[in-house]
Write a protein that holds these residues in place. Structure first.
Motif, PDB file in Angstrom:
ATOM      1  N   SER B  43      11.744 -11.069  -5.897  1.00 35.30           N
ATOM      2  CA  SER B  43      10.741 -11.042  -6.855  1.00 35.30           C
ATOM      3  C   SER B  43       9.677 -12.182  -7.040  1.00 35.30           C
ATOM      4  O   SER B  43      10.141 -13.127  -6.523  1.00 35.30           O
ATOM      5  N   SER B  47       4.974 -11.938   1.427  1.00 33.66           N
ATOM      6  CA  SER B  47       5.549 -11.245   2.413  1.00 33.66           C
ATOM      7  C   SER B  47       6.193 -12.142   3.394  1.00 33.66           C
ATOM      8  O   SER B  47       7.232 -12.373   3.927  1.00 33.66           O
TER       9      SER B  47
ATOM     10  N   PRO C  59      13.821   4.758  -7.988  1.00 37.34           N
ATOM     11  CA  PRO C  59      13.663   4.235  -6.529  1.00 37.34           C
ATOM     12  C   PRO C  59      15.052   3.946  -5.777  1.00 37.34           C
ATOM     13  O   PRO C  59      15.340   4.220  -4.752  1.00 37.34           O
ATOM     14  N   TYR C 116      13.256  -3.687  -3.808  1.00 37.03           N
ATOM     15  CA  TYR C 116      11.974  -4.336  -3.433  1.00 37.03           C
ATOM     16  C   TYR C 116      11.242  -3.328  -2.665  1.00 37.03           C
ATOM     17  O   TYR C 116      10.673  -3.472  -1.686  1.00 37.03           O
ATOM     18  N   GLY C 117      11.079  -2.018  -3.171  1.00 38.38           N
ATOM     19  CA  GLY C 117      10.296  -1.049  -2.401  1.00 38.38           C
ATOM     20  C   GLY C 117       8.839  -1.349  -2.017  1.00 38.38           C
ATOM     21  O   GLY C 117       8.406  -0.546  -1.050  1.00 38.38           O
ATOM     22  N   SER C 118       8.161  -2.307  -2.644  1.00 33.18           N
ATOM     23  CA  SER C 118       6.911  -2.503  -2.337  1.00 33.18           C
ATOM     24  C   SER C 118       6.798  -3.844  -1.376  1.00 33.18           C
ATOM     25  O   SER C 118       5.626  -4.223  -1.405  1.00 33.18           O
ATOM     26  N   SER C 119       7.694  -4.324  -1.053  1.00 34.95           N
ATOM     27  CA  SER C 119       7.797  -5.553  -0.301  1.00 34.95           C
ATOM     28  C   SER C 119       7.705  -5.163   1.251  1.00 34.95           C
ATOM     29  O   SER C 119       8.698  -4.367   1.768  1.00 34.95           O
ATOM     30  N   LEU C 120       6.416  -5.433   1.830  1.00 31.55           N
ATOM     31  CA  LEU C 120       6.401  -5.091   3.351  1.00 31.55           C
ATOM     32  C   LEU C 120       7.577  -5.513   4.159  1.00 31.55           C
ATOM     33  O   LEU C 120       8.261  -4.574   5.060  1.00 31.55           O
ATOM     34  N   VAL C 123      10.580  -3.156   3.589  1.00 30.39           N
ATOM     35  CA  VAL C 123      10.315  -1.770   4.073  1.00 30.39           C
ATOM     36  C   VAL C 123      10.426  -1.512   5.508  1.00 30.39           C
ATOM     37  O   VAL C 123      11.214  -0.751   6.210  1.00 30.39           O
ATOM     38  N   SER C 184       0.407   1.485   5.652  1.00 26.65           N
ATOM     39  CA  SER C 184       0.552   1.965   4.236  1.00 26.65           C
ATOM     40  C   SER C 184       1.994   2.000   3.974  1.00 26.65           C
ATOM     41  O   SER C 184       3.063   2.722   4.676  1.00 26.65           O
ATOM     42  N   ILE C 185       2.591   1.207   3.033  1.00 25.56           N
ATOM     43  CA  ILE C 185       3.868   1.179   2.846  1.00 25.56           C
ATOM     44  C   ILE C 185       4.537   2.582   2.338  1.00 25.56           C
ATOM     45  O   ILE C 185       5.608   3.137   2.680  1.00 25.56           O
ATOM     46  N   ASN C 186       3.578   3.232   1.470  1.00 24.92           N
ATOM     47  CA  ASN C 186       3.906   4.599   0.878  1.00 24.92           C
ATOM     48  C   ASN C 186       4.276   5.548   2.149  1.00 24.92           C
ATOM     49  O   ASN C 186       5.106   6.426   1.902  1.00 24.92           O
TER      50      ASN C 186
END
Lengths: 213, 213, 213, 213
Positions: B43, B47, C59, C116-120, C123, C184-186
Motif C-alpha cells: 500500500s 510501481s 476483489p 493490490y488489484g490496482s498495482s501494475l 497484475v 489498462s489494468i482493468n
C-alpha cells in the motif's frame, strides 16, 4: 457379495470414497499441525541468540510430534477396523463424521499447549480433547462391532472382548492423565507423550489379522 | 497371493490406504509450503517500489522451490520402494509415520530459511531437518529391504547394495552441506538446491524397474 | 498390457499414485485459496458499516473464483491427458512435479492481486504466474505426446495438431493479457477472468474422447 | 459397459479421479475450518482468567462444528448421487467445480460468524453462503438426474420426484433462516445448527439404495 439376504437391510455405501474422505481428513489434520508452529523473530540477533530463540520452539515441536502420533494411532486403528468391512451404513457415516470432526480439531489444542504448556487449563483442555476423540472412536467401534462384526462373525467373540477393553482404555487413560494435571502438570505432559507411543505397539486386532491371514 | 506359507508371519495391511494416507501427507506438505510466503505490504508504493518489494520475496520462492523438490524426491522414492510390495506390517507403518512426521515438518525450516537465509543457525537447522528426514527414509528402506525385498528376492542382491549406498548418501550429503555452513553459508545453500536436483535423475531402483518390465 | 516389446524401454510407474498425488496437490491448492481472504475487522461497527466492509472483500472473492477456475481447468486437462496413458516414465514425473510446483504457487499471486488489484506490478505478476504454469503444462503435453501418444498412436495425428495449438495458445493468451496491463489494468483483469472461463468449454481432446467412445 | 449405443453421445471421464479430486476438496475444506479458530492470548493470566478466555472460544467451536456438518452433509449427498453413475460429462465437471468452489469458500463465512456472531450482516452472509452452496448442489442434481438418471432409468421416477423436493428444500431453508435474522439473530443461528443435523438423517436416496440392494 451382495446376494445374501441380510445385506438388504443395510444400505451399501462404497467403502472406497468413505476411506478416501477419512484418509484425507487424517492426512490434512496431521500436516496442518506444523502451521501452528510460528517462526520466532530472528532479525537483529546474533547466532547464539538465534540458537536460543530456536530452542524455545522445542515445546511446539514436542506438541507437534505428540499430536502427530495421536492422530496416526487413530488412523491405524481406523484402518484396521474397516479392513474387515465391505459396506458402510448411514449411522457409521454419521459417527465417522463426528470422529473426523474431533480429529480435525486437534491442531487447535496442540497449538495452545505448544504455546502455554505451563497453564493448567490448557493442559487439561488438551487431554480432554484427546479423550473426546477417543470416545468418538469408541462410538464407531461399538457400532461397527455390533452391526457388522458380530452379525457376520468376522472375528471370534473372545478377541472382540479383548479389543474392546483395549479400545475403551484409550480415552480413559487420557481422562486420568488430564486429571493428574491438578497434581502435576509435567506428569500429565509425560503421560500425553507416553500413551500414544504405547498404542503404536501391535494391537489385539493386528495380532488377529496376523493369525487369520 | 496370500496362500503361501511365509505370509502367515507378516500381518497384511492394505497397501491402498497406506499409500493414500502417505500420498495425502506428501501432497499437503508440498502445497502448504506456499502459505509461508507472506505478501509484502504494497500500500502507498509506486510501481518501482512495488517491484523492488516483490523481488525481495525471491529467497522465499527459492526456498519454496527447493523444499518442493526435496519432498517430491522423497515421494518418488517412496513410490518406487512400495511398488514392489503387496503387504505392509506394523513396523513399516510406524517407521512410515515417523518419516511422514519429518516430511510434514519441512514447511517450518523452509519458512525460516526463506526469512533468515543469512542466519547461520537457521541454515544449519534447515540442513539438519532434511538430513533427519533422509535418515527416517533410510530406516524405512532398511526395514523394507530386510523384511520383504530380501525374503522374497524381489530385486537382485547386487542392485540392492548399490541402491543402499545411494539411499545412505542422501542424508549424509545434507549433513555435509549443513556443516559447510560454518565455512560459507552460501555454499550450503547452493548445495541444498543441487542435492535434490541431482536425486531427480533416474535412480538405481528405476533402472531396475526398467529392466524388469 | 506389458508384454509388448516397446514397453521394455519405458519404466512403468503406477499411474494410480501419480494421479493420487497430483489430484491431492490440485485439490489442496484450490482449497488453500480461501485462506488468503482475511476477515475484515468488524468490531464496533454498525450494520451498514459492516456491510460496506464486507463488500470490500469482493476483489478477494473475484480473485479466489478466478484462480479456482484456472486450477480447475489445468486439472481437467491433466485428467484428459493421462486418461490415455497406462504408464509414466521418470521424465513425466519430473515435469509433472514442476507443473505441480507452479500450481501450488498460485495462491500467492492470488492473495496479492486480491489485495493490490490496482498495482501494475502485481497484475503483471499474476498473469506471468499463470503463463508459467501454462508453459509447464505445455512441457508435460509435448513430452507425453511425443513419448506415448505418437508412439502408440493413441489419437489421430490431426487431432493432436489441433490440440497442440489449443494448448500452446493457453499460456500465450496470459502473456498477452499480462502485457496489456501496461495499457489498462482493468482490461488485463477482465481477460484473466475470461480466459479460464473460455477453457471450461469442451476442448478438442474431449471431443475426441466423445467420438472414440 | 461402454458397448451400448447411447454412451457414444456422452464423453466418458473416469469417475475415479473426479471423485478423488472432489473428496480431496471436501476433506481439506472441512479440515481447514480449524485454522480460523485463533488461540487466545493466555500469557500473564491466572488459571481462572485462562478458563474464561478459553470459554470465549466456544462460538468459534460451535461455528466450526456446524460448518463441518454442513460440508459433511453435502459430501454424503454427493457420494450418494454419483454412486449410480459410471461416466461424467464435461457439464457435470464444470458444475461440480462451481459446487466445490462454494464448498471451499465456507471456511471464510465460518470464521466471520465465529468472530462476529452478533453482527446482522455477518449472520445473513453465512446463511447466504450456505444457500448458494445448496443451489450449486441443486444444479448438479438437476443435470445428473436429467442426463443420466432419467435416460438410464437408474431410479424410479417417483423416488426422483421426492428426492428433488428434498434437495430443493435444502437451500431454501437456509434462505428462510438467513432472512429470519432480521427478526432474531439467535433464531437464525439455531436454525443454521438444526438444518444440517436434520439432513444427517437417512435421505430418500439412501432408502432407495437400501431397497435396491
Amino acid at each position: 457379495m451382495l446376494q445374501s439376504d441380510n445385506t438388504k437391510k443395510f444400505p451399501l455405501m462404497s467403502l472406497n470414497r468413505f476411506e478416501a474422505f477419512s484418509d484425507g481428513v487424517f492426512a490434512i489434520a496431521v500436516t496442518l499441525l506444523v502451521i501452528e508452529i510460528k517462526a520466532p523473530d530472528l532479525s537483529h540477533t546474533t547466532s547464539s541468540e538465534a540458537v536460543a530463540k530456536l530452542l524455545q520452539v522445542l515445546p511446539h515441536v514436542l506438541s507437534y510430534a505428540t499430536s502427530f502420533i495421536v492422530i496416526g494411532v487413530v488412523w491405524i486403528n481406523h484402518h484396521a477396523l474397516f479392513h474387515f468391512l465391505k459396506r458402510v451404513d448411514r449411522t457409521t457415516l454419521v459417527i465417522n463424521l463426528l470422529l473426523l470432526m474431533c480429529v480435525a480439531f486437534i491442531p487447535y489444542p496442540t497449538a495452545l499447549i505448544g504455546e502455554y504448556g505451563s497453564s493448567l487449563p490448557v493442559v487439561v483442555f488438551y487431554g480432554l480433547s484427546l479423550a473426546v476423540t477417543g470416545f468418538a472412536y469408541n462410538a464407531l467401534w461399538f457400532h461397527v462391532v455390533s452391526r457388522y462384526v458380530k452379525t457376520d462373525k468376522l472375528i471370534p467373540q473372545k478377541i472382540v472382548q479383548k479389543a474392546t477393553i483395549w479400545t475403551i482404555s484409550y480415552p480413559i487413560s487420557y481422562l486420568v492423565a488430564a486429571s493428574l494435571a491438578f497434581i502435576s502438570i509435567n506428569l500429565s505432559i509425560v503421560l500425553y507423550v507416553l500413551i500414544p507411543s504405547f498404542y503404536l505397539l501391535p494391537g489385539i486386532i493386528d495380532k488377529q489379522l496376523m493369525e487369520q491371514v
